[in-house]
Design an enzyme around this catalytic site. Structure first.
Site, PDB file in Angstrom:
ATOM      1  N   GLU A  79       0.816  -1.224   0.000  1.00 37.15           N
ATOM      2  CA  GLU A  79       0.000   0.000   0.000  1.00 37.15           C
ATOM      3  C   GLU A  79       0.847   1.270   0.000  1.00 37.15           C
ATOM      4  OE1 GLU A  79      -2.684   0.481   3.343  1.00 37.15           O
ATOM      5  OE2 GLU A  79      -3.643   2.214   2.438  1.00 37.15           O
ATOM      6  N   LYS A 111      -2.359  -2.051  -3.224  1.00 31.39           N
ATOM      7  CA  LYS A 111      -3.430  -1.214  -2.641  1.00 31.39           C
ATOM      8  C   LYS A 111      -3.061   0.249  -2.839  1.00 31.39           C
ATOM      9  CE  LYS A 111      -5.898  -0.278   1.668  1.00 31.39           C
ATOM     10  NZ  LYS A 111      -6.559  -0.885   2.829  1.00 31.39           N
TER      11      LYS A 111
END
Ligand code: 13P
Length: 340
Positions: free
Chosen positions: A177, A219
């Site tokens: 992420e 992500k």
């Protein structure tokens, strides 16, 4: 590392238009969200809140995996059932946030580096024993005057790749992420430039650290204008800008991309994800789904408000947002769903 097991887990996480529920707020963040609503901030209220979430009837219809915080993975429901068991009984794969937060990056005013690599191998092995199948690490990139710097992007990309390699060694699918924040008055074009640069650096580092791309989930942020930018592009323009950047930067070997919501409203996050899938799904090499925290939880948190008597109503709101996002992943969401 069992490569096939990692691939199977990633496939399970993105199958059937389902997505991830991020419920891994640190105690500090969770307390902040409770405080804003006047909910008492202690271990028991956090436990009750998470129990409300994981016992939502039918949640597994839309949610494939739930990302937990260290406190939650060790907790039990009020009746003594381990939280992890409740999640698995709902047909949801348990995951765990393993970074220890974004701290000031020395020599780089206004920028952050995510910490948590020291001792990570042992912690990952413990989480595997507890039933986790995947993990999450969030890097934070801020757009501002003269930032992000190369130093900040490279340090965070390196840490993400080191974390991802350790996860795969332990048999956990890493959720990678790198979040370019939407705070500020920058344009969508600026967010696109920074997101492209960050993703290029991240994939470069993942390659350098020998991470198997078939066994990760990316992500990212959507490509958005800053929150206070006077020009706010349409849903379709955001969808186009986001997919264009991802097509340039994310190898086709990556099985799934699951967006963070980053402070967008629940309805906008669903509409933008839907537009991406409506316009591009048949041409994309990876699944485009969601890994939202606020954009799924916020209405339910406001209804729950720390009250046992509100649990059922809060669960309906949670179920609804999760179902809207599953529809968006299938390109079948419309704003009419919000009126039911
Ligand atoms: P938001 O969807 O609220 O941005 O949270 C996603 C997340 O997991 C941040 O790390």
């Amino acid at each position: 590392m069992n490569a096939q097991e990692l691939i199977n887990t990633t496939k399970m996480l993105v199958a059937g238009n389902k997505g991830l529920l991020a419920m891994d707020e640190s105690n500090t963040t969770c307390n902040k969200r409770f405080a804003a609503l006047g909910i008492p901030q202690n271990e028991n209220t956090r436990r009750a809140y998470r129990e409300m979430i994981v016992t939502t009837p039918g949640l597994g219809e839309s949610i494939s995996g739930a990302i937990l915080y260290d406190e939650t993975i060790r907790q039990q429901k009020k009746d003594g059932t381990p939280m992890v068991k409740a999640i698995m009984d709902a047909g949801i794969v348990p995951g765990i946030k393993v970074d220890s937060g974004a701290k000031d990056l020395a020599g780089h005013p206004g920028e952050k580096i995510t910490e948590g690599l020291d001792g990570l191998r042992d912690r990952l092995n413990e989480y595997v024993q507890m039933g986790a199948r995947f993990a999450k690490w969030r890097a934070v990139i801020t757009i501002g005057n003269g930032i992000p710097s190369k130093g900040c992007i490279d340090a965070n990309a390196h840490a993400l790749a080191r974390y991802a390699a350790l996860c795969q060694e332990a048999g956990l699918v890493p959720i990678v992420e790198p979040e370019v924040l939407m705070d500020g008055d920058h344009t969508l074009q600026k967010c696109a430039e920074v997101t492209e640069l960050v993703l290029r650096r991240v994939f470069n580092q993942l390659y350098t650290q020998r991470v198997m791309l078939e066994g990760i989930i990316l992500k990212p942020n959507m490509v958005l204008p800053g929150l206070t930018c006077p020009k706010q592009e349409s849903v379709d323009e955001v969808a186009d800008a986001t997919v264009n950047i991802l097509l340039r930067t994310v190898p086709a070997a990556v099985p799934g991309i699951a967006f963070l919501s980053g402070g967008q409203s629940g309805e906008l996050a669903s509409a933008r994800l839907n537009s991406m899938n409506v316009r591009f799904k048949s041409r994309l090499p990876w699944a485009l789904t969601f890994s939202f925290a606020r954009a799924i939880q916020q209405p339910a948190l406001e209804i729950w408000h720390g009250e046992d008597t509100h649990v059922s109503k809060a669960q309906k709101a949670l179920y609804h947002r999760a179902a809207c996002n599953r529809a968006a992943t299938g390109g079948e969401y419309n704003t009419g769903m919000e009126k039911t």
